[in-house]
Design a protein around this motif. Structure first.
Motif, mmCIF file in Angstrom:
data_model
loop_
_atom_site.group_PDB
_atom_site.id
_atom_site.type_symbol
_atom_site.label_atom_id
_atom_site.label_comp_id
_atom_site.label_asym_id
_atom_site.label_seq_id
_atom_site.Cartn_x
_atom_site.Cartn_y
_atom_site.Cartn_z
ATOM 1 N N GLY A 82 0.357 -1.244 0.110
ATOM 2 C CA GLY A 82 -0.342 -0.073 -0.170
ATOM 3 C C GLY A 82 0.627 1.584 -0.021
ATOM 4 O O GLY A 82 1.918 1.015 0.305
ATOM 5 N N VAL A 83 0.460 1.997 -0.152
ATOM 6 C CA VAL A 83 1.487 3.286 -0.279
ATOM 7 C C VAL A 83 0.085 4.617 1.105
ATOM 8 O O VAL A 83 -0.625 4.480 1.135
ATOM 9 N N GLY A 84 1.206 4.652 1.440
ATOM 10 C CA GLY A 84 1.421 5.207 2.928
ATOM 11 C C GLY A 84 2.384 6.555 2.524
ATOM 12 O O GLY A 84 3.206 6.628 2.362
ATOM 13 N N THR A 85 2.532 7.302 3.920
ATOM 14 C CA THR A 85 3.551 8.432 4.572
ATOM 15 C C THR A 85 3.791 8.213 5.589
ATOM 16 O O THR A 85 3.409 8.320 6.737
ATOM 17 N N SER A 121 10.546 3.543 -1.780
ATOM 18 C CA SER A 121 10.126 5.097 -2.168
ATOM 19 C C SER A 121 8.461 5.053 -3.309
ATOM 20 O O SER A 121 8.773 3.683 -3.726
ATOM 21 N N ALA A 122 8.259 5.948 -3.602
ATOM 22 C CA ALA A 122 7.153 5.783 -4.113
ATOM 23 C C ALA A 122 6.063 7.299 -4.463
ATOM 24 O O ALA A 122 7.528 8.055 -4.137
ATOM 25 N N SER A 123 6.073 6.832 -6.110
ATOM 26 C CA SER A 123 5.812 8.047 -7.001
ATOM 27 C C SER A 123 4.108 8.734 -7.411
ATOM 28 O O SER A 123 3.716 7.129 -7.558
ATOM 29 N N VAL A 124 3.179 9.206 -6.625
ATOM 30 C CA VAL A 124 2.217 9.988 -7.295
ATOM 31 C C VAL A 124 2.000 9.332 -7.771
ATOM 32 O O VAL A 124 1.946 10.437 -9.072
ATOM 33 N N GLN A 125 0.887 8.895 -8.790
ATOM 34 C CA GLN A 125 0.887 9.478 -10.045
ATOM 35 C C GLN A 125 -0.798 9.794 -10.340
ATOM 36 O O GLN A 125 -0.052 10.724 -11.555
ATOM 37 N N GLY A 136 -11.396 9.386 -1.096
ATOM 38 C CA GLY A 136 -10.550 9.399 -2.392
ATOM 39 C C GLY A 136 -8.619 8.451 -2.080
ATOM 40 O O GLY A 136 -9.214 7.704 -0.630
ATOM 41 N N GLU A 137 -8.604 8.706 -3.061
ATOM 42 C CA GLU A 137 -7.224 8.154 -2.357
ATOM 43 C C GLU A 137 -6.210 8.405 -3.987
ATOM 44 O O GLU A 137 -5.931 8.434 -4.804
ATOM 45 N N LYS A 138 -4.816 8.428 -2.686
ATOM 46 C CA LYS A 138 -3.934 8.489 -3.934
ATOM 47 C C LYS A 138 -3.137 7.084 -4.918
ATOM 48 O O LYS A 138 -3.264 6.283 -4.113
ATOM 49 N N ILE A 139 -2.549 7.209 -5.976
ATOM 50 C CA ILE A 139 -2.639 6.340 -6.695
ATOM 51 C C ILE A 139 -1.121 6.800 -7.271
ATOM 52 O O ILE A 139 -0.697 7.037 -7.804
ATOM 53 N N GLY A 140 0.120 5.663 -6.865
ATOM 54 C CA GLY A 140 1.188 5.732 -7.287
ATOM 55 C C GLY A 140 1.836 4.492 -7.328
ATOM 56 O O GLY A 140 1.438 3.430 -7.308
ATOM 57 N N VAL A 141 2.917 4.168 -7.719
ATOM 58 C CA VAL A 141 4.018 3.224 -8.148
ATOM 59 C C VAL A 141 5.180 3.136 -7.356
ATOM 60 O O VAL A 141 5.747 4.359 -7.105
ATOM 61 N N PHE A 142 6.077 2.036 -7.095
ATOM 62 C CA PHE A 142 6.666 2.331 -6.185
ATOM 63 C C PHE A 142 8.391 1.855 -6.779
ATOM 64 O O PHE A 142 8.344 1.663 -8.276
ATOM 65 N N ASN A 143 8.866 2.628 -6.444
ATOM 66 C CA ASN A 143 10.293 3.299 -7.067
ATOM 67 C C ASN A 143 11.741 2.359 -6.285
ATOM 68 O O ASN A 143 12.053 3.268 -4.946
ATOM 69 N N ILE A 192 0.171 20.049 6.922
ATOM 70 C CA ILE A 192 0.829 19.438 6.538
ATOM 71 C C ILE A 192 1.608 19.343 5.771
ATOM 72 O O ILE A 192 1.468 20.045 4.385
ATOM 73 N N TYR A 193 2.254 18.411 6.107
ATOM 74 C CA TYR A 193 3.561 18.367 4.659
ATOM 75 C C TYR A 193 3.152 16.271 4.500
ATOM 76 O O TYR A 193 3.074 15.525 4.384
ATOM 77 N N THR A 194 2.826 16.807 2.334
ATOM 78 C CA THR A 194 2.641 15.724 2.299
ATOM 79 C C THR A 194 2.629 15.673 0.779
ATOM 80 O O THR A 194 2.891 16.848 -0.070
ATOM 81 N N VAL A 195 2.396 14.215 -0.512
ATOM 82 C CA VAL A 195 2.917 14.329 -1.453
ATOM 83 C C VAL A 195 1.511 14.371 -2.858
ATOM 84 O O VAL A 195 0.852 13.837 -2.612
ATOM 85 N N VAL A 196 0.966 15.316 -3.734
ATOM 86 C CA VAL A 196 -0.132 14.829 -4.723
ATOM 87 C C VAL A 196 0.030 14.616 -6.016
ATOM 88 O O VAL A 196 -0.494 14.202 -6.721
ATOM 89 N N ASN A 197 1.707 14.442 -5.940
ATOM 90 C CA ASN A 197 2.230 14.491 -7.241
ATOM 91 C C ASN A 197 3.720 14.555 -7.873
ATOM 92 O O ASN A 197 4.106 14.716 -6.914
ATOM 93 N N GLY A 198 3.544 12.915 -8.416
ATOM 94 C CA GLY A 198 5.325 12.830 -8.601
ATOM 95 C C GLY A 198 5.972 12.389 -6.874
ATOM 96 O O GLY A 198 4.815 11.760 -6.324
ATOM 97 N N ASP A 199 7.292 12.716 -6.777
ATOM 98 C CA ASP A 199 7.518 12.919 -5.373
ATOM 99 C C ASP A 199 7.591 14.037 -4.563
ATOM 100 O O ASP A 199 9.247 14.174 -3.481
#
Length: 293
Positions: A82-85, A121-125, A136-143, A192-199
């Protein structure tokens, strides 16, 4: 159909860790043990963990005409992803904390015992925007070649914990942040600090609406997203945002944990006190941490 494991007392949510005295940690390990027992017409001695108790079961594999292999009638899952922070990282020990809540099994709704695990690491697509009644949901790929790599040693009600293999940095906040404890938090503005695009880590405005200092369940703060840009992208708090650090008056005071199902702009946050309680070596009033993603 025959279900030998169920008939001998196996239950949904049981954790299989030994078969015939051999440690097993994957579906492949279990299948090999079943084949070996079937070849010698022997029963399996299966050791399981159930609600913190060790139980031993004796199960005889049966032949499956469809697959032409022996089975014990189980659907086995040997991992979750799963994707988390990540909430914070300690540069002295390389210990980290993430999520702010426990990882649960989607079928049993119980916490998962972590035998081994890793973070990468993950990148939010893209982001599936939340709306009332539908999170809602962040959808990402693992790196796996990214900057974050580490193990998972604990899965608790206050999040997951472990140690990274190397250094990690937050370019948005290159300095360490002082910890703010529950008694120092007040209602009002925060970020809050978070990622919504890429890394790319970004800071977004929120409001701490309520503070319940006595709560130990990861719901010590009620927060509301006020940042117009974040609302336009995500609708508020979404899955994958859990663990996003909450910063008030230059102190890291906690992390995002839950979203209100019928009001995605609002949700809960956990106190740093609760997360640090899982890492006794880091409990220090003067401690400072790096915020990450």
């Amino acid at each position: 159909k025959k279900y030998p494991a169920r008939d001998e007392g196996m239950e949904i949510g049981d954790l299989i860790f030994k078969v015939n005295g051999k440690a097993v940690s994957s579906e492949t390990d279990l299948a090999k043990c079943i084949d070996e027992a079937a070849g010698s017409n022997q029963k399996l001695t299966v050791q399981i963990k159930r609600h913190n108790k060790i139980v031993s079961l004796s199960i005889k594999p049966v032949h499956c005409s469809e697959t032409q292999r022996h089975r014990i009638g189980l659907y086995v899952r040997d991992g979750v992803v799963g994707v988390g922070t990540m909430t914070f990282w300690d540069p002295d020990t390389r210990q980290y904390a993430a999520l702010g809540h426990i990882i649960i099994d989607t079928d049993t709704r119980q916490g998962i015992d972590v035998l081994r695990g890793k973070i990468v690491s993950a990148s939010v697509q893209t982001v599936r925007r939340g709306r009332p009644g539908k999170p809602g949901e962040k959808i990402g790929v693992f790196n796996e070649k990214g900057t974050v790599d580490g193990n998972i040693t604990k899965n608790t009600s206050s999040g997951i914990f472990g140690q990274t293999s190397g250094e990690v940095n937050n370019p948005l906040v290159p300095h360490l942040l002082e910890v703010g404890y529950a008694h120092q938090i007040h209602t009002g503005k925060a970020k809050i600090y978070t990622v919504v695009n890429g890394d790319d880590i970004e800071a977004f405005d929120i409001e701490i609406e309520k503070v319940y200092r006595d709560r130990q369940n990861g719901k010590g703060m009620v927060i509301r997203v006020t940042d117009p840009r974040l609302i336009s992208i995500t609708g508020g708090i979404v899955q994958g945002m859990s663990g996003s650090p909450i910063v008030q008056e230059k102190r890291i005071v906690g992390a995002v944990t839950h979203v209100f199902l019928n009001d995605p702009e609002r949700g809960y946050g956990i106190f740093m006190d609760n997360m640090l309680a899982q890492l006794p070596s880091l409990q220090n009033d003067a401690k400072k941490f790096s915020t990450l993603y």
